[in-house]
Every structure is written in structure tokens, then in C-alpha cells.
Design a protein around this motif. Structure first.
Motif, mmCIF file in Angstrom:
data_model
loop_
_atom_site.group_PDB
_atom_site.id
_atom_site.type_symbol
_atom_site.label_atom_id
_atom_site.label_comp_id
_atom_site.label_asym_id
_atom_site.label_seq_id
_atom_site.Cartn_x
_atom_site.Cartn_y
_atom_site.Cartn_z
ATOM 1 N N ARG A 10 11.449 -5.246 -25.392
ATOM 2 C CA ARG A 10 12.426 -4.533 -26.240
ATOM 3 C C ARG A 10 12.117 -4.749 -27.718
ATOM 4 O O ARG A 10 12.235 -3.843 -28.521
ATOM 5 C CB ARG A 10 13.843 -5.009 -25.889
ATOM 6 C CG ARG A 10 14.913 -4.336 -26.683
ATOM 7 C CD ARG A 10 15.031 -2.850 -26.335
ATOM 8 N NE ARG A 10 16.093 -2.261 -27.136
ATOM 9 C CZ ARG A 10 16.015 -1.091 -27.712
ATOM 10 N NH1 ARG A 10 14.947 -0.332 -27.535
ATOM 11 N NH2 ARG A 10 16.998 -0.635 -28.435
ATOM 12 N N GLN A 12 9.151 -5.354 -28.958
ATOM 13 C CA GLN A 12 7.938 -4.596 -29.255
ATOM 14 C C GLN A 12 8.300 -3.162 -29.613
ATOM 15 O O GLN A 12 7.740 -2.592 -30.555
ATOM 16 C CB GLN A 12 6.986 -4.612 -28.057
ATOM 17 C CG GLN A 12 6.326 -5.946 -27.827
ATOM 18 C CD GLN A 12 5.405 -5.921 -26.620
ATOM 19 O OE1 GLN A 12 4.983 -4.860 -26.176
ATOM 20 N NE2 GLN A 12 5.103 -7.094 -26.094
ATOM 21 N N GLU A 13 9.240 -2.574 -28.871
ATOM 22 C CA GLU A 13 9.678 -1.206 -29.155
ATOM 23 C C GLU A 13 10.335 -1.116 -30.526
ATOM 24 O O GLU A 13 10.106 -0.166 -31.270
ATOM 25 C CB GLU A 13 10.675 -0.742 -28.089
ATOM 26 C CG GLU A 13 10.099 -0.553 -26.716
ATOM 27 C CD GLU A 13 11.186 -0.251 -25.690
ATOM 28 O OE1 GLU A 13 12.240 0.286 -26.069
ATOM 29 O OE2 GLU A 13 10.970 -0.574 -24.510
ATOM 30 N N GLY A 16 7.452 -3.032 -33.357
ATOM 31 C CA GLY A 16 6.033 -2.677 -33.357
ATOM 32 C C GLY A 16 5.157 -3.894 -33.525
ATOM 33 O O GLY A 16 5.497 -5.001 -33.125
#
Length: 134
Positions: A10, A12-13, A16
Motif C-alpha cells: 500500500r 508503494q502505491e 512510489g
């Protein structure tokens, strides 16, 4: 956490690729510029404004002066108290409380002086240029 795969899915989304972190002093041959002193456009050193550090230094200095003045007023307010209250048990208690407060306020005054000096040293110094202006 040095890579994107170290982050939960989550995150990473949302975030980034994490930003890479480097120390300017570790990248340059011979240890770099020392971290924080340079603020030229091509340098990698941390650049900061001296304004907040200078203001904080002034504030610490003002607090040091105010506490020193308070100590003087407290001493003046207690002049003659022992003579005027001789024989009262409260006189000894008042002297003990006064000594305790003088010790505390003196420690604050001294710490403000120390902090003032440290903050003044953190603020970047302007250096004269060939034109004579900083």
C-alpha cells in the motif's frame, strides 16, 4: 528500508520509489565540503538560512538577560527579610525556597547562554566578496 520492495504494498502505491539518500561528505574525494557550509548551486551540502537560527539565538540571549534580571529582583525583594522576621520558623523555610529557586533560575540563565552561543554558531556566516559586500 533502502528499496521500494522494502515498503508494504500500500505504501508503494502511495509513495512510489523512495528517495535515495546521500551524504555530500561521503561522495566527494577527501571527505567533501563538511556538510552544511556551502550553499553554491552546484554543491551537495545542506543549505540553510541563518534567519531562524539567528532569531533563536537572540531569543535565548533575551531569556538569559531576563532571568538574570529576575534573580536581581528576587535578591532585592528579600533584602531585610531575615532581620524583619527574626525568630519566625517561616524565615528558614523561605530562605530554603529562595535558594532552590535561585539555583533553578541560575541554571536556566546559564543554559540560555550556552544555547545562545550554539545557535549563533549554527547560523551561516556571510563572507565578504570581491565587491566588499556579503
Amino acid at each position: 528500508m533502502s528499496t521500494q520492495t522494502d515498503l508494504p504494498a500500500r505504501w508503494q502505491e502511495l509513495f512510489g520509489e523512495p528517495a535515495a539518500m546521500r551524504l555530500a561528505s561521503a561522495d566527494a574525494p577527501g571527505g567533501g565540503n563538511g556538510g552544511g557550509g556551502g550553499n553554491d548551486a552546484g554543491g551537495e551540502d545542506l543549505a540553510h538560512s541563518g534567519g531562524p537560527w539567528s532569531k533563536a539565538s537572540v531569543t535565548a540571549g533575551e531569556l538569559r538577560i531576563t532571568t538574570a534580571e529576575g534573580l536581581g529582583r528576587m535578591a532585592a525583594a528579600h533584602e531585610g527579610v531575615q532581620a524583619g522576621t527574626a525568630g519566625l520558623s517561616a524565615t528558614a523555610a523561605l530562605a530554603a525556597v529562595r535558594a532552590s529557586w535561585e539555583e533553578r533560575v541560575s541554571a536556566v540563565r546559564d543554559e540560555c547562554g550556552s544555547v545562545q552561543s550554539a545557535l549563533r554558531n549554527v547560523a551561516p556566516r556571510r563572507t565578504a566578496t570581491a565587491g566588499g559586500r556579503a
